[in-house]
Design a protein around this motif. Structure first.
Motif, short mmCIF file in Angstrom:
data_model
loop_
_atom_site.label_atom_id
_atom_site.label_comp_id
_atom_site.label_asym_id
_atom_site.label_seq_id
_atom_site.Cartn_x
_atom_site.Cartn_y
_atom_site.Cartn_z
N GLY A 77 77.37 -72.84 -33.50
CA GLY A 77 77.96 -71.69 -34.19
C GLY A 77 79.47 -71.75 -34.28
O GLY A 77 80.06 -71.10 -35.14
N ARG A 83 77.56 -76.23 -43.79
CA ARG A 83 76.41 -75.50 -43.27
C ARG A 83 76.05 -75.94 -41.85
O ARG A 83 76.32 -77.06 -41.46
CB ARG A 83 75.20 -75.71 -44.19
CG ARG A 83 75.44 -75.25 -45.60
CD ARG A 83 74.29 -75.62 -46.50
NE ARG A 83 74.07 -77.06 -46.47
CZ ARG A 83 73.08 -77.67 -47.09
NH1 ARG A 83 72.21 -76.98 -47.80
NH2 ARG A 83 72.93 -78.99 -47.01
N ARG A 84 75.43 -75.04 -41.14
CA ARG A 84 74.96 -75.31 -39.78
C ARG A 84 73.44 -75.48 -39.84
O ARG A 84 72.73 -74.58 -40.27
CB ARG A 84 75.32 -74.16 -38.86
CG ARG A 84 76.80 -73.98 -38.70
CD ARG A 84 77.09 -72.74 -37.86
NE ARG A 84 78.53 -72.57 -37.72
CZ ARG A 84 79.21 -71.58 -38.27
NH1 ARG A 84 78.59 -70.65 -38.98
NH2 ARG A 84 80.51 -71.50 -38.11
N ALA A 110 70.69 -66.52 -34.78
CA ALA A 110 71.36 -65.50 -35.59
C ALA A 110 72.84 -65.41 -35.23
O ALA A 110 73.70 -65.38 -36.12
CB ALA A 110 70.69 -64.14 -35.40
N LYS A 113 74.93 -68.06 -36.64
CA LYS A 113 74.93 -68.09 -38.10
C LYS A 113 74.39 -69.43 -38.65
O LYS A 113 74.98 -70.05 -39.54
CB LYS A 113 76.30 -67.78 -38.66
CG LYS A 113 76.75 -66.36 -38.36
CD LYS A 113 78.11 -66.07 -38.96
CE LYS A 113 78.54 -64.64 -38.83
NZ LYS A 113 78.57 -64.04 -37.56
N ASP A 115 72.39 -71.82 -40.79
CA ASP A 115 71.97 -71.71 -42.18
C ASP A 115 70.54 -72.16 -42.41
O ASP A 115 69.84 -71.61 -43.26
CB ASP A 115 72.90 -72.55 -43.07
CG ASP A 115 74.32 -72.02 -43.04
OD1 ASP A 115 74.54 -70.91 -43.54
OD2 ASP A 115 75.20 -72.71 -42.48
N GLU A 136 65.95 -61.07 -37.07
CA GLU A 136 67.25 -61.63 -37.44
C GLU A 136 67.34 -63.08 -37.01
O GLU A 136 67.00 -63.44 -35.89
CB GLU A 136 68.38 -60.82 -36.79
CG GLU A 136 69.73 -61.21 -37.30
CD GLU A 136 70.86 -60.36 -36.73
OE1 GLU A 136 71.98 -60.57 -37.17
OE2 GLU A 136 70.60 -59.52 -35.86
N PRO A 138 68.04 -67.35 -39.01
CA PRO A 138 68.28 -68.06 -40.27
C PRO A 138 67.26 -67.64 -41.32
O PRO A 138 66.08 -67.49 -41.04
CB PRO A 138 68.13 -69.53 -39.91
CG PRO A 138 67.55 -69.58 -38.56
CD PRO A 138 67.68 -68.25 -37.93
#
Length: 186
Positions: A77, A83-84, A110, A113, A115, A136, A138
């Protein structure tokens, strides 16, 4: 420390305490930890050449437990750039609480974050079900039975500047993903 992440601090302090207790040279120990790179399957980092540039790969494919999963997902994160992507294999030998531990990974995903998550193995089906239910996490994720399926999916999705975390129990064989992406340089 050469390795990023707060989870390395406690381990490093324990090493320094052992060096001190054994009468060793703290300065030399500190320098050694500053120069120590990640090991294959345990934090090694690679730049992966792909069309249009490179992607960054974090190889944590050797071991997985609830604490190490949360720590390395948290480190993902903090990555900048593109993008992750988290490729997560099942955590093995967790006993009766295994489903709960897998389900609980939605929160770190979550928070980081992420992706896209590629979830590998039958134990990860619990997490996939959680994400399908709208917990919650991806919005993009897939569940695969094997590392080979995960690799094929990752290769279709991967773009320049992505950061990929590959983490799971060794028995999941996720090191094959690392080997394929790095040309065997893991």
């Amino acid at each position: 420390l050469s390795q990023p992440g707060q989870h390395w601090i406690g381990n490093s302090m324990a090493v320094l305490a052992a060096v001190l207790a054994a009468g060793g040279d703290l300065a030399s120990a500190g320098l050694a930890m500053a120069e120590m790179g990640g090991l294959a399957g345990r934090g090694a980092r690679h730049e992966v050449a792909i069309a249009g540039g490179t992607a960054h790969l974090i190889d944590e494919s050797y071991n997985a437990n609830p604490a190490s999963m949360a720590a390395t997902i948290g480190q993902l994160g903090l990555s900048g750039g593109g993008r992750r992507i988290a490729v997560l294999g099942s955590m093995k030998e967790l006993g009766d609480k295994g489903d709960d531990y897998h389900r609980a990974l939605a929160a770190p995903l979550a928070a980081a974050k992420v992706d896209f998550a590629i979830l590998v193995g039958k134990e990860m089906a619990i997490l996939a079900d959680e994400l399908k239910a709208g917990v919650e996490g991806p919005k993009e994720f897939a569940h695969c039975a094997t590392a080979q399926e995960a690799l094929a999916l990752l290769q279709q999705y991967l773009c320049a500047s992505d950061t990929i975390l590959v983490k799971g129990s060794n028995s999941m064989g996720l090191s094959t993903i690392v080997s394929a992406l790095t040309g065997g340089k893991n």
